[in-house]
Design a protein around this motif. Structure first.
Motif, PDB file in Angstrom:
ATOM      1  N   ARG A 112      -4.736 -10.596   6.772  1.00  0.00           N
ATOM      2  CA  ARG A 112      -5.898  -9.939   6.165  1.00  0.00           C
ATOM      3  C   ARG A 112      -6.962  -9.622   7.199  1.00  0.00           C
ATOM      4  NH1 ARG A 112      -5.652  -7.461   1.971  1.00  0.00           N
ATOM      5  NH2 ARG A 112      -7.750  -7.998   1.329  1.00  0.00           N
ATOM      6  N   ASN A 113      -7.415 -10.641   7.939  1.00  0.00           N
ATOM      7  CA  ASN A 113      -8.465 -10.384   8.927  1.00  0.00           C
ATOM      8  C   ASN A 113      -8.569 -11.582   9.867  1.00  0.00           C
ATOM      9  OD1 ASN A 113      -9.820 -12.319   7.336  1.00  0.00           O
ATOM     10  ND2 ASN A 113     -11.799 -11.377   7.773  1.00  0.00           N
ATOM     11  N   HIS A 139     -17.657   5.739   6.628  1.00  0.00           N
ATOM     12  CA  HIS A 139     -17.925   4.670   7.590  1.00  0.00           C
ATOM     13  C   HIS A 139     -18.874   5.123   8.702  1.00  0.00           C
ATOM     14  CE1 HIS A 139     -17.421   1.415  10.492  1.00  0.00           C
ATOM     15  NE2 HIS A 139     -16.979   0.695   9.489  1.00  0.00           N
ATOM     16  N   PHE A 176     -17.382   3.145  -0.246  1.00  0.00           N
ATOM     17  CA  PHE A 176     -16.662   2.014   0.349  1.00  0.00           C
ATOM     18  C   PHE A 176     -17.505   1.284   1.391  1.00  0.00           C
ATOM     19  CE2 PHE A 176     -12.938  -0.133   2.122  1.00  0.00           C
ATOM     20  CZ  PHE A 176     -12.090  -0.213   1.039  1.00  0.00           C
ATOM     21  N   LYS A 194     -13.652  -8.389  16.145  1.00  0.00           N
ATOM     22  CA  LYS A 194     -14.711  -9.372  16.398  1.00  0.00           C
ATOM     23  C   LYS A 194     -14.958  -9.484  17.902  1.00  0.00           C
ATOM     24  CE  LYS A 194     -15.087  -9.963  12.048  1.00  0.00           C
ATOM     25  NZ  LYS A 194     -13.956  -9.744  11.325  1.00  0.00           N
ATOM     26  N   SER A 245     -21.627  -5.003   9.457  1.00  0.00           N
ATOM     27  CA  SER A 245     -20.772  -6.136   9.078  1.00  0.00           C
ATOM     28  C   SER A 245     -20.613  -7.074  10.278  1.00  0.00           C
ATOM     29  CB  SER A 245     -19.401  -5.613   8.656  1.00  0.00           C
ATOM     30  OG  SER A 245     -18.841  -4.879   9.719  1.00  0.00           O
ATOM     31  N   SER A 283      -7.482 -14.500   1.267  1.00  0.00           N
ATOM     32  CA  SER A 283      -7.990 -13.130   1.160  1.00  0.00           C
ATOM     33  C   SER A 283      -8.756 -12.705   2.401  1.00  0.00           C
ATOM     34  CB  SER A 283      -8.933 -12.993  -0.030  1.00  0.00           C
ATOM     35  OG  SER A 283      -8.237 -13.205  -1.217  1.00  0.00           O
ATOM     36  N   ALA A 284      -9.571 -13.604   2.927  1.00  0.00           N
ATOM     37  CA  ALA A 284     -10.375 -13.261   4.098  1.00  0.00           C
ATOM     38  C   ALA A 284     -11.008 -14.523   4.660  1.00  0.00           C
ATOM     39  CB  ALA A 284     -11.484 -12.273   3.711  1.00  0.00           C
ATOM     40  N   ASP A 307     -13.574 -11.906  -2.194  1.00  0.00           N
ATOM     41  CA  ASP A 307     -14.302 -11.497  -1.002  1.00  0.00           C
ATOM     42  C   ASP A 307     -15.744 -11.941  -1.172  1.00  0.00           C
ATOM     43  OD1 ASP A 307     -14.671 -10.458   1.466  1.00  0.00           O
ATOM     44  OD2 ASP A 307     -14.766  -8.368   0.850  1.00  0.00           O
ATOM     45  N   TYR A 348     -14.345 -15.746   7.341  1.00  0.00           N
ATOM     46  CA  TYR A 348     -15.540 -15.304   8.073  1.00  0.00           C
ATOM     47  C   TYR A 348     -16.136 -16.498   8.786  1.00  0.00           C
ATOM     48  CZ  TYR A 348     -15.110 -11.340   4.906  1.00  0.00           C
ATOM     49  OH  TYR A 348     -14.620 -10.268   4.210  1.00  0.00           O
ATOM     50  N   ARG A 377     -24.192   1.332   5.723  1.00  0.00           N
ATOM     51  CA  ARG A 377     -24.664   0.877   7.037  1.00  0.00           C
ATOM     52  C   ARG A 377     -26.141   1.171   7.235  1.00  0.00           C
ATOM     53  NH1 ARG A 377     -20.463  -1.534   8.241  1.00  0.00           N
ATOM     54  NH2 ARG A 377     -19.499  -1.445  10.279  1.00  0.00           N
ATOM     55  N   GLY A 387     -12.903  -5.484  10.483  1.00  0.00           N
ATOM     56  CA  GLY A 387     -13.725  -5.303  11.675  1.00  0.00           C
ATOM     57  C   GLY A 387     -13.194  -6.122  12.834  1.00  0.00           C
ATOM     58  N   ARG A 439       0.815  -1.219   0.000  1.00  0.00           N
ATOM     59  CA  ARG A 439       0.000   0.000   0.000  1.00  0.00           C
ATOM     60  C   ARG A 439       0.844   1.262   0.000  1.00  0.00           C
ATOM     61  NH1 ARG A 439      -4.895  -0.090   2.212  1.00  0.00           N
ATOM     62  NH2 ARG A 439      -4.373   1.208   3.974  1.00  0.00           N
ATOM     63  N   HIS A 441      -6.720  -3.542  10.809  1.00  0.00           N
ATOM     64  CA  HIS A 441      -7.536  -3.546   9.585  1.00  0.00           C
ATOM     65  C   HIS A 441      -8.656  -4.569   9.720  1.00  0.00           C
ATOM     66  CE1 HIS A 441      -8.376  -4.871   5.314  1.00  0.00           C
ATOM     67  NE2 HIS A 441      -8.837  -3.641   5.386  1.00  0.00           N
ATOM     68  N   GLY A 477     -12.843   2.661  11.227  1.00  0.00           N
ATOM     69  CA  GLY A 477     -14.052   1.922  11.569  1.00  0.00           C
ATOM     70  C   GLY A 477     -14.454   2.119  13.020  1.00  0.00           C
TER      71      GLY A 477
HETATM   72 FE1  DHE Z   1     -10.475  -3.025   4.045  1.00  0.00          FE
HETATM   73  C1  DHE Z   1     -12.742  -4.498   6.141  1.00  0.00           C
HETATM   74  C2  DHE Z   1     -10.200  -5.956   2.330  1.00  0.00           C
HETATM   75  C3  DHE Z   1      -8.407  -1.519   1.795  1.00  0.00           C
HETATM   76  C4  DHE Z   1     -10.635  -0.132   5.840  1.00  0.00           C
HETATM   77  N1  DHE Z   1     -11.346  -4.859   4.177  1.00  0.00           N
HETATM   78  C5  DHE Z   1     -12.206  -5.271   5.161  1.00  0.00           C
HETATM   79  C6  DHE Z   1     -12.485  -6.665   4.986  1.00  0.00           C
HETATM   80  C7  DHE Z   1     -11.759  -7.089   3.914  1.00  0.00           C
HETATM   81  C8  DHE Z   1     -11.041  -5.948   3.405  1.00  0.00           C
HETATM   82  C9  DHE Z   1     -11.707  -8.494   3.328  1.00  0.00           C
HETATM   83  C10 DHE Z   1     -13.426  -7.491   5.842  1.00  0.00           C
HETATM   84  C11 DHE Z   1     -12.625  -8.083   6.963  1.00  0.00           C
HETATM   85  C12 DHE Z   1     -13.377  -8.197   8.273  1.00  0.00           C
HETATM   86  O1  DHE Z   1     -14.046  -7.246   8.658  1.00  0.00           O
HETATM   87  O2  DHE Z   1     -13.235  -9.223   8.937  1.00  0.00           O
HETATM   88  N2  DHE Z   1      -9.517  -3.614   2.321  1.00  0.00           N
HETATM   89  C13 DHE Z   1      -9.583  -4.842   1.797  1.00  0.00           C
HETATM   90  C14 DHE Z   1      -8.853  -4.876   0.543  1.00  0.00           C
HETATM   91  O3  DHE Z   1      -8.674  -5.892  -0.178  1.00  0.00           O
HETATM   92  C15 DHE Z   1      -8.396  -3.509   0.259  1.00  0.00           C
HETATM   93  C16 DHE Z   1      -9.221  -2.952  -0.928  1.00  0.00           C
HETATM   94  C17 DHE Z   1      -6.914  -3.438  -0.151  1.00  0.00           C
HETATM   95  C18 DHE Z   1      -5.969  -3.759   0.975  1.00  0.00           C
HETATM   96  O4  DHE Z   1      -4.988  -3.059   1.068  1.00  0.00           O
HETATM   97  O5  DHE Z   1      -6.192  -4.664   1.769  1.00  0.00           O
HETATM   98  C19 DHE Z   1      -8.783  -2.804   1.539  1.00  0.00           C
HETATM   99  N3  DHE Z   1      -9.655  -1.160   3.855  1.00  0.00           N
HETATM  100  C20 DHE Z   1      -8.837  -0.763   2.882  1.00  0.00           C
HETATM  101  C21 DHE Z   1      -8.436   0.608   3.057  1.00  0.00           C
HETATM  102  O6  DHE Z   1      -7.630   1.272   2.325  1.00  0.00           O
HETATM  103  C22 DHE Z   1      -9.161   1.149   4.226  1.00  0.00           C
HETATM  104  C23 DHE Z   1     -10.167   2.182   3.740  1.00  0.00           C
HETATM  105  C24 DHE Z   1      -8.247   1.816   5.250  1.00  0.00           C
HETATM  106  C25 DHE Z   1      -7.406   0.870   6.062  1.00  0.00           C
HETATM  107  O7  DHE Z   1      -7.542   0.925   7.288  1.00  0.00           O
HETATM  108  O8  DHE Z   1      -6.669   0.072   5.494  1.00  0.00           O
HETATM  109  C26 DHE Z   1      -9.878  -0.119   4.712  1.00  0.00           C
HETATM  110  N4  DHE Z   1     -11.510  -2.422   5.661  1.00  0.00           N
HETATM  111  C27 DHE Z   1     -11.431  -1.190   6.245  1.00  0.00           C
HETATM  112  C28 DHE Z   1     -12.318  -1.141   7.389  1.00  0.00           C
HETATM  113  C29 DHE Z   1     -12.942  -2.391   7.471  1.00  0.00           C
HETATM  114  C30 DHE Z   1     -12.403  -3.180   6.370  1.00  0.00           C
HETATM  115  C31 DHE Z   1     -12.540   0.064   8.309  1.00  0.00           C
HETATM  116  C32 DHE Z   1     -13.989  -2.855   8.472  1.00  0.00           C
HETATM  117  C33 DHE Z   1     -15.331  -2.462   7.930  1.00  0.00           C
HETATM  118  C34 DHE Z   1     -16.445  -2.817   8.871  1.00  0.00           C
HETATM  119  O9  DHE Z   1     -17.213  -1.933   9.140  1.00  0.00           O
HETATM  120  O10 DHE Z   1     -16.568  -3.957   9.308  1.00  0.00           O
END
Ligand code: DHE
Length: 491
Positions: free
Chosen positions: A205-206, A433, A385, A167, A490, A254-255, A299, A257, A388, A165, A54, A163, A475
Motif C-alpha cells: 500500500r505505502n 494533483h 481527489f 518519503k 501530504s 491499509s496504510a 485511512d 504513517y 494542496r 507519496g 484495479r 503509488h 504525483g
Molecule cells: Fe492513492 C496516496 C490509497 C487509488 C494516486 N493513496 C495514497 C495514500 C493512500 C492511498 C492510503 C497515502 C499513502 C502515502 O502517501 O503514504 N489510492 C488509495 C486507495 O485506497 C485507492 C482509492 C484504491 C487503490 O487502488 O489503492 C487509491 N491513488 C489511487 C489511484 O487510482 C490514483 C489516482 C492513481 C494511482 O497511481 O494509482 C492514486 N494515491 C495516489 C497518489 C498519492 C496517493 C498520487 C500520493 C498523494 C500525495 O500527494 O501525497
C-alpha cells in the motif's frame, strides 16, 4: 484391414478439434517469462488477484488482446483466441494453488545495495532542497526537476506502478518510493542514482519513514504484514504478522504513517477493528500498541498535534480517535466520502481547520479541529481527489478528478472559504494533483494524460509560466515542503 483401420484413425485425428491448452499451460507458454512462473512478477508486474484488483475483467481482456502502450506488454490478440484470453484472465485473477509466501528469506534474496561511495556534494547545480520529484505513471518513470528553473535534471525508470507519496530523509538527500508490487527503492538526490532496493511484499500500500530517518515501515496487503527496514540500506529489521489480538486471522494493512511527536508509526488495518501504534523501537523488538476501534478505519488524517486521528469508517462519517486514551471522541458531520489521505489544514479565525476533498460529493468539507464540527461545505465543480496549499499562499488548489469536469482546477480562498477562480488548464484533458514550490510562488499541476505535461503556474497571477511534457504525470513532491512538513501538503 489393419492399414484401413489405421487410416480411419488418422483421418479421425486430423478432423478432431485441437485439444485446448489448460490455463496453466497457456500461462507457462505466453506469460511466465515476463511475469514469473510463480506469478510474482519479473520484468512485468505480478499477476496475483490482489495486484489485479484495479484491472477488472474487460480491461484485463483488452490488455492481453491489445497490449499496453509505453510498456513491454505485447498484443496477444492474433496469437490467442478470445476463449484462451478469457481463460487466462480467470487464471491470473484466481488465487494460486499454493498460497504465495514472501518472508524474510525472499526479501533478502531481492535486496540489492548499489556498489560504490555516494558523492559528498550534489553532482548537479540545482538547489537540492528546491527539487521536485515527479512520478510519471504512464511509462513508469521518475523525473527530478530543478525547482527554481523548472527543468528536468534526471529521469529514470522506476519499478512498475509507484503509488502513494514518496518519503524523504530528514536532510532531504534521499527519497524512498513504494511500488504496488512491493518494491521499495531508495534514490540519492545528490548522486542521482538508485542506491538500494528490496521487495518488502507482493502487494504493498505505502511506506513511511521515521522522522529520525532510521526506519522505513511498509504496509502490505499481501502477505498480511508490516515490514520494518533499516533506512540506511533497506535491510529487513522486523516482519510483523498483522493478526488480531487473540485471533488467528490476519489483516491487510491499509496504510502506515509516521507520527513524529510520538516517535511511532500509526497503521490502519483493513480487516481488523484495531489501529496499531508501532514505536520506532519496534524495529529492535519493542512491542506494538493495539488500539481497539469500533470498526476498521481505512485511512486517516492526524491533527497538528498528532494526538487526534480522524479515520474513515465504512458505516458512516469519519470518527475522531484520541491516540493517548484510545477513545473515540467525536464523529464528523460530513456527507459523501471525505478523502482523508488528501486532507490539509490551515489557521482560520483563530482555530485550525481541516479541509478534505470528497470522493463522492462535489464539495470540499472544512472542519474545525477543536470541536470537529463542519465549518463550511464549499461546493466545487465535481468530486475531487487531491487538495494542496502552502503557508506562503492564501489559496488552496482543488481538482475535480472523479467528475465529468476533470479538466478543471479550482482555487479556494482560505480566508473566505469560497471558490474564487476556476481554471481549465487544457480543456478536455484531466488536470489533477498540485504541489507548490518551496516558496509557494509556483504551483505545479499535472495534465494526467499519456501525452501529458506539468504546468507551472504563477500563484499570484494564475498564469502558466512553463509547460513540461511528461507521460501521464501523477504525483509530484517538493523536497523542502516535505521535510519541513508544510501544512499544505501530504507527509
Ligand atoms: Fe492513492 C496516496 C490509497 C487509488 C494516486 N493513496 C495514497 C495514500 C493512500 C492511498 C492510503 C497515502 C499513502 C502515502 O502517501 O503514504 N489510492 C488509495 C486507495 O485506497 C485507492 C482509492 C484504491 C487503490 O487502488 O489503492 C487509491 N491513488 C489511487 C489511484 O487510482 C490514483 C489516482 C492513481 C494511482 O497511481 O494509482 C492514486 N494515491 C495516489 C497518489 C498519492 C496517493 C498520487 C500520493 C498523494 C500525495 O500527494 O501525497
Amino acid at each position: 484391414m489393419r492399414s484401413a483401420l489405421a487410416l480411419v484413425f488418422v483421418v479421425l485425428l486430423a478432423d478432431a478439434p485441437a485439444l485446448a491448452e489448460t490455463p496453466t499451460a497457456l500461462y507457462s507458454s505466453h506469460c511466465a517469462t515476463c511475469h514469473g512462473a510463480d506469478r510474482f512478477g519479473g520484468t512485468g508486474p505480478a499477476l496475483l488477484p490482489e495486484n489485479l484488483e484495479r484491472l477488472r475483467g474487460p480491461q484485463a481482456i483488452e490488455t492481453i488482446a491489445n497490449g499496453r502502450a509505453a510498456t513491454q506488454m505485447p498484443a496477444f490478440g492474433e496469437v490467442l483466441s478470445r476463449t484462451d484470453i478469457a481463460a487466462l484472465v480467470r487464471h491470473v485473477t484466481s488465487p494460486p494453488e499454493v498460497a504465495p509466501v514472501w518472508g524474510g528469506a525472499e526479501m533478502l534474496a531481492s535486496h540489492h545495495v548499489a556498489p560504490g561511495t555516494p558523492p559528498e556534494v550534489p553532482v548537479h547545480t540545482a538547489h537540492p532542497l528546491h527539487l521536485f520529484v515527479v512520478v510519471e505513471s504512464g511509462d513508469h518513470h521518475v523525473t527530478i526537476l530543478d525547482g527554481d528553473r523548472f527543468e528536468p535534471i534526471a529521469r529514470f525508470a522506476s519499478r512498475y506502478a509507484l503509488h502513494g507519496g514518496p518519503k524523504f530523509s530528514p536532510d532531504g538527500r534521499f527519497v524512498y518510493f513504494a511500488s504496488r508490487d512491493g518494491w521499495i527503492t531508495k534514490y540519492d538526490l545528490y548522486g542521482l542514482k538508485v542506491v538500494a532496493e528490496i521487495r518488502a511484499g507482493l502487494n504493498t500500500r505505502n511506506l513511511a519513514l521515521s522522522d529520525d530517518g532510521k526506519v522505513v515501515a511498509v504496509a502490505n496487503y499481501l502477505p498480511r504484514t508490516l515490514v520494518l527496514l533499516d533506512a540506511a540500506d533497506l535491510a529487513p529489521r522486523r516482519v510483523l504478522e498483522v493478526t488480531e489480538a487473540g485471533a488467528e486471522t490476519a489483516s491487510r494493512v491499509s496504510a502506515v504513517y509516521q507520527a513524529a511527536p510520538r516517535h511511532s508509526f500509526i497503521a490502519a488495518l483493513k480487516d481488523t477493528a484495531e489501529i496499531w501504534e508501532i514505536p520506532y523501537a519496534a524495529a529492535d523488538g519493542a512491542p506494538v500498541r493495539r488500539i481497539a476501534v469500533a470498526e476498521p478505519l481505512d485511512d486517516f488524517f492526524f491533527d497538528t498535534t498528532y494526538r487526534r486521528l480522524v479515520g474513515s469508517a465504512r458505516t458512516g462519517s469519519p470518527v475522531v480517535i484520541d491516540l493517548d486514551t484510545g477513545q473515540q471522541v467525536a464523529r464528523l458531520t460530513t456527507t459523501g466520502l471525505p478523502h482523508l489521505g488528501s486532507g490539509i489544514s490551515w489557521p482560520w479565525q483563530g482555530r485550525i481547520v481541516l479541509a478534505t476533498p470528497n470522493l463522492r460529493d462535489a464539495a470540499i468539507n472544512v472542519i474545525d479541529t477543536e470541536t470537529w464540527q463542519l465549518v463550511r461545505r464549499i461546493p466545487t465543480a465535481g468530486a475531487g481527489f487531491f487538495l494542496r496549499g502552502h503557508e506562503a499562499s492564501p489559496y488552496v488548489w482543488s481538482d475535480a478528478f472523479l467528475s465529468a469536469d476533470r479538466d478543471t482546477m479550482q482555487i479556494i480562498d482560505t480566508r473566505s472559504l469560497e471558490v474564487v477562480r476556476t481554471l481549465r488548464p487544457e480543456p478536455g484533458r484531466t488536470a489533477a494533483h498540485v504541489e507548490f514550490s518551496h516558496d509557494g510562488r509556483h504551483a505545479l499541476v499535472s495534465i494526467w494524460e499519456m501525452d501529458g505535461a506539468i504546468l507551472v503556474y504563477d500563484t499570484a497571477t494564475f498564469e502558466i509560466v512553463k509547460r513540461l511534457p511528461m507521460v501521464k504525470p501523477s504525483g509530484k513532491y517538493n523536497v523542502s515542503n516535505k521535510i519541513h512538513l508544510s501544512a499544505g501538503t501530504s507527509h
